[in-house]
Design an enzyme around this catalytic site. Structure first.
Site, short mmCIF file in Angstrom:
data_model
loop_
_atom_site.label_atom_id
_atom_site.label_comp_id
_atom_site.label_asym_id
_atom_site.label_seq_id
_atom_site.Cartn_x
_atom_site.Cartn_y
_atom_site.Cartn_z
CB ILE A 151 88.10 21.05 -17.69
CG1 ILE A 151 87.25 21.92 -18.64
CG2 ILE A 151 88.76 21.93 -16.63
CD1 ILE A 151 86.04 22.58 -17.98
CG ASP A 170 85.25 10.50 -15.91
OD1 ASP A 170 85.44 11.70 -16.17
OD2 ASP A 170 84.27 9.86 -16.37
CB ALA A 224 82.65 21.80 -11.56
NE ARG A 225 77.22 25.23 -14.47
CZ ARG A 225 78.16 25.82 -15.24
NH1 ARG A 225 79.32 26.16 -14.74
NH2 ARG A 225 77.92 26.07 -16.51
CG ASP A 249 85.14 30.51 -11.09
OD1 ASP A 249 85.32 31.74 -10.95
OD2 ASP A 249 84.74 30.01 -12.16
CD GLU A 254 77.58 31.00 -9.98
OE1 GLU A 254 77.50 31.51 -11.11
OE2 GLU A 254 78.30 30.02 -9.72
CG HIS A 272 80.49 31.12 -13.03
ND1 HIS A 272 79.28 30.49 -12.88
CD2 HIS A 272 81.13 30.46 -14.03
CE1 HIS A 272 79.18 29.50 -13.75
NE2 HIS A 272 80.30 29.46 -14.47
CB ILE A 273 86.07 34.65 -13.95
CG1 ILE A 273 87.01 34.25 -12.79
CG2 ILE A 273 85.22 35.86 -13.59
CD1 ILE A 273 88.11 35.27 -12.50
N GLY A 274 85.73 31.12 -14.87
CA GLY A 274 86.55 30.05 -15.46
C GLY A 274 86.80 30.25 -16.96
CB ALA A 275 84.64 30.15 -19.82
#
Ligand code: MLT
Length: 304
Positions: A151, A170, A224-225, A249, A254, A272-275
């Protein structure tokens, strides 16, 4: 083979399974009912709604359930170690949603940079706040990407095409030659926009100390989370005008009950609609089919 897709699955994938004579059930069972029926399935497919923790795995122990697939990236709703220790394989679909998540990040960034969220809200209340909503361009700004997996890389390509300078951090890699690797602290100090693309963490990666290091007016995005950013520290940062905006998101809880964060004028929120795009869900379906067919082939090879 019997498959239970407890949180649904793309229709094309369902059709392929049917064509190949798999029995696929898309009923949704709440956890107590799921514990009763799980022993009747060889494969369980879940999204984020079904929590596959120790109690569910205990209910499946010794049964024919041999594969759990997370139709998505994050495995935080599955106790992978415990499943593996009970001879149940766990797979996810890491390749399918990167583009959709990266586009959502850009959506939040544009929304915040140009006051689109507030413009929508206030115009619907009859206000015309033209003079209040002078924004900024993304072009020329530095985007700090924390977590440079699929991502993060997809986003870097898109944001750099918009004229942003990309820096990244990273834990595992610093070998990408197209963009500038920085330590986490360097990234926090130098970025105008910061976005997170890491797995769930035990404790927040971004808390008060990290926010204090950031530029005044920084915009923070989390797709992410929940929990990788300390929501209270973020709210304090927003209220003290240290943080200029936040695109969120994913939430510590949740559905989120954090009304102060959701309603904050400098925050752009999505549930939470990333995907959650047709394209990503179709690709996830294809990846799920591949995993199941590989698994089935392997079983057949072992048996022969
Ligand atoms: C994922 O981990 O794939 C995303 O967060 C999407 C989701 O959980 O619905």
């Amino acid at each position: 083979m019997r498959i239970l897709a407890n949180d649904g699955l793309d229709n094309k994938a369902i059709d392929i399974f049917k064509e190949k004579n798999f029995e696929i059930d898309t009923n949704h069972y709440e956890i107590e009912d799921l514990k009763k029926v799980i022993v009747d399935y060889d494969i369980l497919i879940v999204r984020s709604a079904t929590k596959v923790k120790k109690d569910l795995i205990d209910a499946a122990k010794g049964s024919k359930l041999k594969l759990i697939i997370r139709a998505g990236v994050g495995l935080d709703n599955i106790d992978v170690k415990y499943a593996n220790s009970n001879d149940i394989t766990v797979k996810n679909t890491p390749n399918s949603s990167s583009n959709s998540v990266a586009e959502l990040v850009l959506g939040h960034m544009f929304g915040l940079a140009r006051h689109i969220v507030l413009s929508n809200l206030t115009m619907r209340q009859g206000q015309w706040n033209k003079s209040k909503y002078t924004g900024i361009e993304l072009s020329g700004k530095t985007l700090g990407i924390i977590g440079f997996g699929r991502i993060g890389k997809a986003l870097a390509g898109k944001a750099s095409a918009l004229g942003m300078n990309i820096v990244y951090y990273d834990r595992f890699k610093n070998e990408n030659e197209s963009y500038t690797f920085m330590s986490l602290n360097e990234l926090l100090v130098n970025s105008d926009f910061i976005t997170l693309h890491v797995s769930a963490t035990d404790r927040p990666l971004i808390g008060k100390e990290e926010i204090d290091m950031m530029k005044n007016g920084v915009v923070i995005i989390n797709t992410a989370r929940g929990g990788v950013i300390d929501e209270e520290a973020l709210l304090n940062g927003l209220n003290e005008n240290k943080v200029g905006g936040a695109g969120i998101d994913v939430f510590e809880e949740e559905p989120s009950l954090n009304a102060e964060l959701i309603n904050h004028p400098k925050v752009s929120v999505t549930p939470h609609i990333g995907a959650a795009t047709f394209e990503a869900q179709e690709r996830i379906g294809e990846e799920v089919v591949e995993i199941v067919l590989d698994f089935y082939d392997n079983l057949a090879n072992i048996a022969s």
